[in-house]
Motif scaffolding. Structure first.
Motif, PDB file in Angstrom:
ATOM      1  N   ASN A 222       0.708  -0.799   0.338  1.00 42.33           N
ATOM      2  CA  ASN A 222      -0.020   0.285   0.235  1.00 42.33           C
ATOM      3  C   ASN A 222       1.172   1.364  -0.032  1.00 42.33           C
ATOM      4  OD1 ASN A 222      -2.718   0.749  -0.359  1.00 42.33           O
ATOM      5  ND2 ASN A 222      -3.026   0.690   1.678  1.00 42.33           N
ATOM      6  N   LEU A 223       1.626   1.014   0.910  1.00 36.50           N
ATOM      7  CA  LEU A 223       2.849   2.508   0.973  1.00 36.50           C
ATOM      8  C   LEU A 223       2.817   2.350  -0.639  1.00 36.50           C
ATOM      9  CD1 LEU A 223       3.962   4.383   2.368  1.00 36.50           C
ATOM     10  CD2 LEU A 223       6.627   2.909   2.803  1.00 36.50           C
ATOM     11  N   ALA A 224       3.494   1.767  -1.434  1.00 33.62           N
ATOM     12  CA  ALA A 224       4.644   2.176  -2.819  1.00 33.62           C
ATOM     13  C   ALA A 224       3.633   2.787  -3.301  1.00 33.62           C
ATOM     14  CB  ALA A 224       4.724   0.810  -3.586  1.00 33.62           C
ATOM     15  N   ARG A 225       1.391   2.270  -3.918  1.00 38.81           N
ATOM     16  CA  ARG A 225       0.922   2.794  -4.034  1.00 38.81           C
ATOM     17  C   ARG A 225      -0.030   3.830  -3.681  1.00 38.81           C
ATOM     18  NH1 ARG A 225      -0.971  -2.938  -3.263  1.00 38.81           N
ATOM     19  NH2 ARG A 225      -2.811  -2.610  -2.037  1.00 38.81           N
ATOM     20  N   VAL A 226      -0.180   4.111  -2.811  1.00 37.83           N
ATOM     21  CA  VAL A 226       0.593   5.001  -2.447  1.00 37.83           C
ATOM     22  C   VAL A 226       1.203   6.398  -2.794  1.00 37.83           C
ATOM     23  CG1 VAL A 226      -0.153   7.091   0.105  1.00 37.83           C
ATOM     24  CG2 VAL A 226      -0.995   4.645  -0.418  1.00 37.83           C
ATOM     25  N   LEU A 227       2.272   6.390  -3.086  1.00 34.03           N
ATOM     26  CA  LEU A 227       3.613   7.025  -3.588  1.00 34.03           C
ATOM     27  C   LEU A 227       2.789   7.898  -4.621  1.00 34.03           C
ATOM     28  CD1 LEU A 227       6.066   5.645  -1.497  1.00 34.03           C
ATOM     29  CD2 LEU A 227       5.207   8.128  -0.759  1.00 34.03           C
ATOM     30  N   VAL A 228       2.429   6.788  -5.413  1.00 31.32           N
ATOM     31  CA  VAL A 228       2.541   6.952  -6.969  1.00 31.32           C
ATOM     32  C   VAL A 228       0.275   7.770  -6.813  1.00 31.32           C
ATOM     33  CG1 VAL A 228       3.756   5.347  -7.680  1.00 31.32           C
ATOM     34  CG2 VAL A 228       1.772   4.385  -7.761  1.00 31.32           C
ATOM     35  N   GLY A 229       0.533   8.043  -5.624  1.00 34.94           N
ATOM     36  CA  GLY A 229      -1.079   8.862  -5.749  1.00 34.94           C
ATOM     37  C   GLY A 229      -2.340   8.110  -5.800  1.00 34.94           C
ATOM     38  N   GLU A 230      -2.851   6.699  -5.968  1.00 29.73           N
ATOM     39  CA  GLU A 230      -3.102   5.246  -5.979  1.00 29.73           C
ATOM     40  C   GLU A 230      -3.092   4.605  -5.036  1.00 29.73           C
ATOM     41  OE1 GLU A 230      -1.301   2.649  -8.655  1.00 29.73           O
ATOM     42  OE2 GLU A 230      -1.799   4.000 -10.232  1.00 29.73           O
ATOM     43  N   GLY A 231      -4.855   4.361  -4.681  1.00 26.52           N
ATOM     44  CA  GLY A 231      -4.264   3.266  -3.443  1.00 26.52           C
ATOM     45  C   GLY A 231      -5.528   4.016  -2.792  1.00 26.52           C
ATOM     46  N   VAL A 232      -5.735   3.755  -1.304  1.00 32.48           N
ATOM     47  CA  VAL A 232      -7.259   4.239  -0.717  1.00 32.48           C
ATOM     48  C   VAL A 232      -6.210   4.712  -0.001  1.00 32.48           C
ATOM     49  CG1 VAL A 232      -9.191   3.480   0.654  1.00 32.48           C
ATOM     50  CG2 VAL A 232      -8.329   1.954  -1.149  1.00 32.48           C
ATOM     51  N   GLN A 233      -6.611   5.839   0.490  1.00 34.74           N
ATOM     52  CA  GLN A 233      -5.643   7.125   1.316  1.00 34.74           C
ATOM     53  C   GLN A 233      -6.714   8.445   1.190  1.00 34.74           C
ATOM     54  OE1 GLN A 233      -2.408   9.443  -0.450  1.00 34.74           O
ATOM     55  NE2 GLN A 233      -3.477   8.067  -2.521  1.00 34.74           N
ATOM     56  N   THR A 234      -6.753   9.118   2.282  1.00 31.37           N
ATOM     57  CA  THR A 234      -7.030  10.698   3.072  1.00 31.37           C
ATOM     58  C   THR A 234      -5.972  11.209   2.594  1.00 31.37           C
ATOM     59  OG1 THR A 234      -9.052   9.350   3.853  1.00 31.37           O
ATOM     60  CG2 THR A 234      -8.671  11.867   3.696  1.00 31.37           C
ATOM     61  N   ILE A 235      -5.940  12.750   1.772  1.00 30.73           N
ATOM     62  CA  ILE A 235      -5.225  13.658   1.840  1.00 30.73           C
ATOM     63  C   ILE A 235      -5.605  14.848   2.950  1.00 30.73           C
ATOM     64  CG2 ILE A 235      -5.047  14.416  -0.099  1.00 30.73           C
ATOM     65  CD1 ILE A 235      -2.055  14.370  -0.221  1.00 30.73           C
ATOM     66  N   VAL A 236      -4.843  15.355   3.310  1.00 33.31           N
ATOM     67  CA  VAL A 236      -4.902  16.640   4.770  1.00 33.31           C
ATOM     68  C   VAL A 236      -4.532  17.337   4.519  1.00 33.31           C
ATOM     69  CG1 VAL A 236      -5.679  17.154   6.382  1.00 33.31           C
ATOM     70  CG2 VAL A 236      -5.441  14.972   6.687  1.00 33.31           C
ATOM     71  N   GLN A 237      -4.823  18.800   3.723  1.00 37.07           N
ATOM     72  CA  GLN A 237      -4.654  20.151   2.200  1.00 37.07           C
ATOM     73  C   GLN A 237      -5.093  21.147   2.427  1.00 37.07           C
ATOM     74  OE1 GLN A 237      -3.196  18.016  -0.983  1.00 37.07           O
ATOM     75  NE2 GLN A 237      -5.320  17.791  -1.388  1.00 37.07           N
TER      76      GLN A 237
END
Ligand code: UDP
Length: 240
Positions: A222-237
């Motif tokens: 999942n870390l690799a997916r999140v790092l390329v903007g894929e995968g399930v995540q929430t971004i706080v910005q």
């Protein structure tokens, strides 16, 4: 979602993810899996700072709830984070990743003190820097430590790897209608008291414009997916 272009990240792992499927402590097999994910991130060209919690061993609040002096209990919690940092250092070095542990509570026999310029040099040399003992003071958490180090080290993002796959508008364990945000503003998190990190950590990230990416580290890769903007995540910005 467009692919994020991070150069340097701070990865915060809650202590509880080091337990694997145990109820307490450190599962070396699971730590080895986490280390592989960190190695992949580093091998993709990123500079990686790590902060690991201590909740799998000891939390100051839990000690205080049982009658201990809060500050004393918090120091025990900080020592727990150093144990986790050493476990992760061991796992990373076993797969050939160079690391240094820097602790906010000085412990010369086992690790370096936190020295920002030295940490910079370690990152330049391709080492992973593991920051232990949070901010080095009681009444704080490793989330605040992570936000502080992310700001100090000018990281492009703080990635919070935890047991849930993002930030919800209600507790998904108790509310079946709880919805996960893809993106949410810092101020919404603070105003609605959403469970991301402590308010002080969120405010520090907001004031320094550091995006917080919340994702589940329990799913392999999942870390690799999140790092390329894929995968399930929430971004706080800002302005989400
Ligand atoms: N702690 C502290 N100051 C810090 C960081 C941590 O006193 O700057 C103590 C606090 O008692 C906390 C414990 O260390 O409960 C473990 O850290 P934390 O709860 O953040 O771990 P996590 O929940 O991420 O596993």
């Amino acid at each position: 979602m467009s692919s994020p272009s991070y150069k340097r990240i701070l990865l915060k792992l809650s202590g509880e993810v080091l337990m694997g499927n145990q109820q307490y402590g450190i599962d070396p097999e699971f730590v080895a899996e986490l280390a592989l994910e960190v190695k992949q991130a580093k091998d993709s060209g990123l500079e990686v700072c790590l902060v690991i919690g201590g909740g799998n061993i000891f939390r100051g609040m839990a000690g205080a709830a049982k009658g201990m002096d809060r500050a004393q209990a918090d120091y025990m919690g900080m020592l727990a984070t150093v144990m986790n940092a050493l476990a992760m250092q061991n796992a990373l070095e076993q797969i050939g990743v160079q690391t240094r542990v820097q602790s906010a509570v000085q412990m010369d026999a086992v690790c370096e003190p936190v020295i920002r310029r030295r940490a910079e040099r370690h990152l330049e040399k391709g080492r992973v820097v593991i920051f232990a003992a949070g901010v080095g003071a009681p009444y704080f958490t490793t989330d605040s430590g992570a936000a502080l180090r992310a700001a100090e080290m000018r990281c492009d993002a703080l990635l919070k790897g935890t047991s849930v796959d993002g930030v919800y508008d209600a507790d998904p364990k108790t509310d079946p209608n709880a919805k996960r945000y893809d993106a949410v503003d810092y101020d919404t998190v603070l105003a609605n008291n959403l469970k991301v990190m402590d308010a002080s950590a969120v405010a520090l990230c907001r004031d320094n414009n550091i995006p917080i990416v919340v994702f589940s580290i329990r799913e392999k890769g999942n870390l690799a997916r999140v790092l390329v903007g894929e995968g399930v995540q929430t971004i706080v910005q800002k302005g989400a």
